[in-house]
Design a protein around this motif. Structure first.
Motif, PDB file in Angstrom:
ATOM      1  N   UNK A 177       0.833  -1.197   0.000  1.00 24.64           N
ATOM      2  CA  UNK A 177       0.000   0.000   0.000  1.00 24.64           C
ATOM      3  C   UNK A 177       0.867   1.246   0.000  1.00 24.64           C
ATOM      4  N   UNK A 178       0.223   2.373  -0.202  1.00 21.72           N
ATOM      5  CA  UNK A 178       0.962   3.635  -0.324  1.00 21.72           C
ATOM      6  C   UNK A 178       1.685   4.007   0.966  1.00 21.72           C
ATOM      7  N   UNK A 179       1.217   3.513   2.106  1.00 24.98           N
ATOM      8  CA  UNK A 179       1.863   3.869   3.363  1.00 24.98           C
ATOM      9  C   UNK A 179       3.223   3.204   3.513  1.00 24.98           C
ATOM     10  N   UNK A 180       3.486   2.141   2.751  1.00 18.68           N
ATOM     11  CA  UNK A 180       4.772   1.471   2.884  1.00 18.68           C
ATOM     12  C   UNK A 180       5.811   2.028   1.915  1.00 18.68           C
ATOM     13  N   UNK A 181       5.427   2.957   1.044  1.00 19.89           N
ATOM     14  CA  UNK A 181       6.400   3.569   0.137  1.00 19.89           C
ATOM     15  C   UNK A 181       7.420   4.372   0.942  1.00 19.89           C
ATOM     16  N   UNK A 182       8.649   4.337   0.479  1.00 23.86           N
ATOM     17  CA  UNK A 182       9.747   5.020   1.159  1.00 23.86           C
ATOM     18  C   UNK A 182      10.710   5.510   0.094  1.00 23.86           C
ATOM     19  N   UNK A 183      11.255   6.688   0.284  1.00 22.10           N
ATOM     20  CA  UNK A 183      12.258   7.237  -0.641  1.00 22.10           C
ATOM     21  C   UNK A 183      13.191   8.151   0.137  1.00 22.10           C
ATOM     22  N   UNK A 184      14.491   7.958  -0.105  1.00 27.56           N
ATOM     23  CA  UNK A 184      15.504   8.776   0.559  1.00 27.56           C
ATOM     24  C   UNK A 184      16.714   8.919  -0.360  1.00 27.56           C
ATOM     25  N   UNK A 185      17.169  10.130  -0.522  1.00 28.13           N
ATOM     26  CA  UNK A 185      18.406  10.392  -1.269  1.00 28.13           C
ATOM     27  C   UNK A 185      19.525  10.569  -0.246  1.00 28.13           C
ATOM     28  N   UNK A 186      20.650   9.942  -0.498  1.00 27.71           N
ATOM     29  CA  UNK A 186      21.786  10.003   0.420  1.00 27.71           C
ATOM     30  C   UNK A 186      22.673  11.204   0.100  1.00 27.71           C
ATOM     31  N   UNK A 187      22.064  12.370   0.017  1.00 23.58           N
ATOM     32  CA  UNK A 187      22.800  13.585  -0.355  1.00 23.58           C
ATOM     33  C   UNK A 187      23.837  13.959   0.695  1.00 23.58           C
ATOM     34  N   UNK A 188      24.890  14.613   0.217  1.00 22.64           N
ATOM     35  CA  UNK A 188      25.977  14.999   1.113  1.00 22.64           C
ATOM     36  C   UNK A 188      25.501  16.123   2.043  1.00 22.64           C
ATOM     37  N   UNK A 189      26.079  16.206   3.231  1.00 22.63           N
ATOM     38  CA  UNK A 189      25.660  17.249   4.172  1.00 22.63           C
ATOM     39  C   UNK A 189      26.104  18.649   3.735  1.00 22.63           C
ATOM     40  N   UNK A 190      25.428  19.641   4.254  1.00 15.99           N
ATOM     41  CA  UNK A 190      25.716  21.036   3.935  1.00 15.99           C
ATOM     42  C   UNK A 190      27.167  21.397   4.248  1.00 15.99           C
ATOM     43  N   UNK A 191      27.708  20.854   5.316  1.00 22.68           N
ATOM     44  CA  UNK A 191      29.086  21.203   5.689  1.00 22.68           C
ATOM     45  C   UNK A 191      30.085  20.795   4.612  1.00 22.68           C
ATOM     46  N   UNK A 192      29.815  19.757   3.827  1.00 21.65           N
ATOM     47  CA  UNK A 192      30.700  19.381   2.730  1.00 21.65           C
ATOM     48  C   UNK A 192      30.693  20.464   1.652  1.00 21.65           C
ATOM     49  N   UNK A 193      29.509  21.031   1.389  1.00 22.28           N
ATOM     50  CA  UNK A 193      29.417  22.113   0.409  1.00 22.28           C
ATOM     51  C   UNK A 193      30.179  23.345   0.906  1.00 22.28           C
ATOM     52  N   UNK A 194      30.050  23.654   2.188  1.00 21.16           N
ATOM     53  CA  UNK A 194      30.755  24.806   2.762  1.00 21.16           C
ATOM     54  C   UNK A 194      32.264  24.578   2.690  1.00 21.16           C
ATOM     55  N   UNK A 195      32.710  23.402   3.072  1.00 22.89           N
ATOM     56  CA  UNK A 195      34.141  23.108   3.035  1.00 22.89           C
ATOM     57  C   UNK A 195      34.678  23.126   1.601  1.00 22.89           C
TER      58      UNK A 195
END
Length: 161
Positions: free
Chosen positions: A2-20
Motif C-alpha cells: 500500500x501507499x503507506x509502505x512507500x519510502x524514498x531517501x536520497x543520500x545527499x551529502x551534508x551542507x558542511x561538505x558544500x561549505x568546506x
C-alpha cells in the motif's frame, strides 16, 4: 503493497561538505590569482567549482526506495519477495556491520556521513549475497517500509549494539 509502505531517501551529502568545498575553491582562487593573470585565475576557479559540484552531486546521488514491491538502493534492485529479516542499526552496530562483522559477499551502499544503517537479509537461494547493508538517516522508517511491503519480511528489530 500500500501507499503507506512507500519510502524514498536520497543520500545527499551534508551542507558542511558544500561549505568546506566552497572554502577550498576560494583558497585555490586566492593562491592562483596572485600567480597568474586574473582571467586565467577565474577560469581555473570555474573549473574547480564545476568539478566540486559534479563530485558532490554524484557522491550524494544514490536513492534508497521501497515502491511497487521493489527495494532499490543506488543502481541495485531486488523484489521484496526475496527479503528476509530487517534490522535497523544504530551508529555503533552499523560501524561493526561494515567492519569486523562484515561479509565480503554483502551488497553495501554506505556513506561516511550517514552513521545509521539497515541490514536486510536476502532469502533468494539463487543469489549469493547474504544481505544488503544500507546507510540511511531514518533506519526505523526504512525497516518499517520493508516490513509493510512484504509479508515475508519479519518486523524490524532494533540493533542490540
Amino acid at each position: 503493497m500500500d501507499a503507506t509502505s512507500d519510502y524514498r531517501e536520497r543520500l545527499s551529502v551534508p551542507l558542511r561538505w558544500w561549505v568546506q568545498g566552497t572554502m577550498l575553491v576560494a583558497s585555490l582562487w586566492l593562491a592562483v590569482v596572485v600567480a597568474v593573470p586574473e582571467p586565467l585565475a577565474w577560469s581555473v576557479t570555474a573549473v574547480a567549482v564545476t568539478l566540486m559540484t559534479v563530485l558532490l552531486v554524484r557522491f550524494g546521488s544514490p536513492v534508497i526506495s521501497v515502491s511497487g514491491g521493489v527495494l532499490r538502493a543506488g543502481r541495485a534492485r531486488i523484489d521484496v519477495a526475496h527479503l528476509g529479516a530487517v534490522e535497523a542499526l544504530d551508529a555503533d552496530a552499523a560501524r561493526r556491520a561494515a567492519g569486523v562483522d562484515a561479509d565480503a559477499r554483502a551488497y553495501l551502499l554506505l556513506r561516511p556521513y550517514r552513521k545509521q544503517a539497515v541490514r536486510v537479509q536476502i532469502e533468494d537461494p539463487a543469489d549469493p549475497t547474504p544481505y544488503w547493508l544500507l546507510s540511511t538517516r531514518r533506519p526505523t522508517e526504512l525497516a518499517a517500509a520493508l516490513s509493510a511491503a512484504s509479508p515475508r519480511v519479519s518486523p524490524p528489530r532494533p540493533s542490540n549494539g
